[in-house]
Design an enzyme around this catalytic site. Structure first.
Site, short mmCIF file in Angstrom:
data_model
loop_
_atom_site.label_atom_id
_atom_site.label_comp_id
_atom_site.label_asym_id
_atom_site.label_seq_id
_atom_site.Cartn_x
_atom_site.Cartn_y
_atom_site.Cartn_z
N ALA A 58 -0.54 -1.20 -3.37
CA ALA A 58 0.58 -1.96 -3.94
C ALA A 58 0.08 -2.73 -5.14
O ALA A 58 -1.03 -3.27 -5.14
CB ALA A 58 1.16 -2.91 -2.90
N LYS A 86 8.14 -1.02 -6.99
CA LYS A 86 8.00 -2.29 -6.26
C LYS A 86 8.61 -3.41 -7.09
O LYS A 86 8.21 -3.63 -8.23
CB LYS A 86 6.53 -2.58 -5.98
CG LYS A 86 6.29 -3.93 -5.32
CD LYS A 86 4.81 -4.18 -5.08
CE LYS A 86 4.57 -5.59 -4.59
NZ LYS A 86 3.13 -5.88 -4.38
#
Length: 502
Positions: A58, A86
């Site tokens: 991430a 994201k």
């Protein structure tokens, strides 16, 4: 061990040797080869027998800047790494069990003059004319609605979820196109010069000698060059960050990916969920003082969704930072230099910042002033990120396990205490220009974890009520309307960058 090969101090830097691959090594190789590849000899040495930690899946929006700097095409990257979008992180069970908030990217509302939006929102909330704070941040509203689109003029701030191993492969191909050379093998010994202590070469298990002028340590927690050879100490932060262990695994996807990472607090740590196009990355980060490995494994596997693709692998770590990330002619990147648990997805960002600072201070000849400047900038950034992560633990009402009860009694850094108390009392955010986490990040996390400022700036009272209502309504209408017009996150991605079959 000292072995004199040549006088490396005051020698022009023409040969860069990167020890270790993975995300850190190949990000360094990609950036240095793209920017300075025509003037340097760049060699990266790694062994396929040595695994990588592999949890950096991430990212945060700064990675887009890194990719623009080295001219990486987004669609090619997204397809190669099976990436998804994201827009932030969903924090679940952090304030208390059952509570959730999202720390999103971007900005909330807009300033008026020199006064931040939160002050006008606080007055509006007090007078019953403001809705939830999420209605004034486009990224947050889009995340809650599972929506995404590229907007004109960079109108939506976003980052990526990605397969870290595929990213390293992608960067390797990129680096080799720009002149970097990869050497397969294990490092048997790090050779240094007797007088200066500079690293002069890496001796491989097969007897080969890889000489260099500047060495980049990407050997992970082993810190083979910066720690084991040069003896640079490590400052431990475990009195603020209790977690020292993790388990990670991969599972099949059971639904379309959402455009945010999930961070789910448990009884002695937290779990992550990172949705990719072809699978989900999962992990549990925990304190071995409060939970055994068997307990962690049971809690972890009992909560993941989908079929387990790979059995969980353990990770041991110590939170903290190297006392110098650049010593002599060796620069430590990634886990060799620091580790702050991946709660806010800062691991790859800190690698990137180390690389950017190195490029900004790249030496013709290694000098102490350049080293000092590099270390000072990295120290500031690391402490800022540390404080932001510690804040998530400090601002909790949980007392349901020994872990959370001990956290409640934990002293926090004075720098963090000042930021929290300033916001609690005045609604103002202390922020130094250039810091990673901007005012909106501090506001979203502090309010998300229960702080409602006692006061707001008097400027907010200078606006007539009708004007304040119109100001708030206009922002909310724009944010909500724009989010509603966006397509579903995965529908957009399937048309934008179809991922190859794994």
């Amino acid at each position: 061990m000292s072995n004199e090969i040549h006088d490396s101090s005051n020698r022009p830097v023409k040969r860069v040797v990167i020890a270790g691959g993975g995300t850190a090594g190949w990000m360094a190789a990609a950036a240095i080869s793209r920017v300075l590849g025509k003037t340097l000899d760049i060699t990266l040495v790694e062994s396929e027998e040595i695994g990588t930690v592999g949890v950096g899946e991430a990212t945060i929006p700064t990675l887009l800047s890194f990719h623009r700097m080295i001219d990486i095409n987004e669609q090619a990257y997204m397809s190669a790494v099976q990436g998804t979008i994201k827009l932030g992180i969903s924090f679940e069970n952090w304030l208390d069990n059952g509570h959730r908030y999202i720390h999103s990217f971007g900005f909330s509302g807009k300033e008026r003059g020199t006064t931040g939006f939160q002050h006008f929102w606080l007055r509006g909330r007090q007078e019953g004319m403001a809705s939830g704070y999420e209605d004034y941040c486009l990224e947050l509203k889009a995340a809650l609605g599972d929506r995404f689109a590229h907007l004109p003029h960079g109108g939506l701030h976003y980052a990526y979820h990605m397969d870290a191993s595929l990213y390293a492969k992608f960067l390797r191909e990129f680096s080799e196109r720009h002149g970097a050379r990869r050497v397969e093998g294990k490092i048997a010994e790090v050779l240094t010069e007797a007088g200066s202590g500079f690293v002069t070469a890496l001796k491989m298990e097969n007897g080969d000698i890889l000489e260099g002028d500047l060495f980049i340590d990407c050997t992970g927690f082993r810190a083979l060059l910066i720690g084991k050879t040069l003896g640079v100490g490590f400052t431990d932060w475990s009195h603020w960050l209790f977690n020292d262990s993790a388990l990670a695994t991969q599972t099949t996807a059971v639904r379309d990916a959402v455009p945010y990472t999930r961070a789910i607090a448990g009884k002695a740590g937290w779990q992550w969920r990172i949705p990719l196009q072809h699978r989900v990355g999962n992990g549990i980060v925990y304190s071995s003082r409060h939970m055994s490995d068997d307990e962690a494994r049971e809690e972890f596997l009992g909560s993941v969704e989908g079929e387990v693709i790979k059995q969980p692998w353990p990770i041991r770590f110590r939170p903290g930072q190297r006392q110098q990330c650049w010593s002599k002619n060796c620069v430590a990147l990634g886990l060799a230099g620091s580790f702050i648990e991946p709660l806010e997805s800062t691991t790859i960002h800190l690698i990137q910042r180390g690389i950017v600072h190195l490029l900004q201070n790249f030496p013709q000849v290694v000098t102490q002033p350049a080293i000092d400047e590099y270390n000072a900038r990295l120290d500031e950034e690391l402490q800022h990120v540390r404080d932001f992560v510690v804040m998530h633990y400090h601002l909790t009402d949980r007392r349901d396990s020994p872990y959370w009860r001990e956290i409640a009694e934990m002293d926090i850094p004075a720098t963090l205490r000042h930021r929290i108390e300033l916001f609690r009392e005045t609604g103002t955010v202390f922020h130094v220009p250039g810091e990673l986490f901007g005012e909106n990040s501090w506001i979203q996390v502090m309010m998300g974890q229960g702080i409602v400022p006692k006061r707001y700036h008097p400027t907010a009272d200078a606006i007539p009520p009708d004007e304040l209502r119109s100001f708030l309504d206009d922002i909310r209408s724009r944010v909500v309307g724009t989010a509603q017009r966006m397509p579903a996150h995965m529908d957009y991605l399937r048309s934008y960058c179809p991922a190859p079959r794994p």
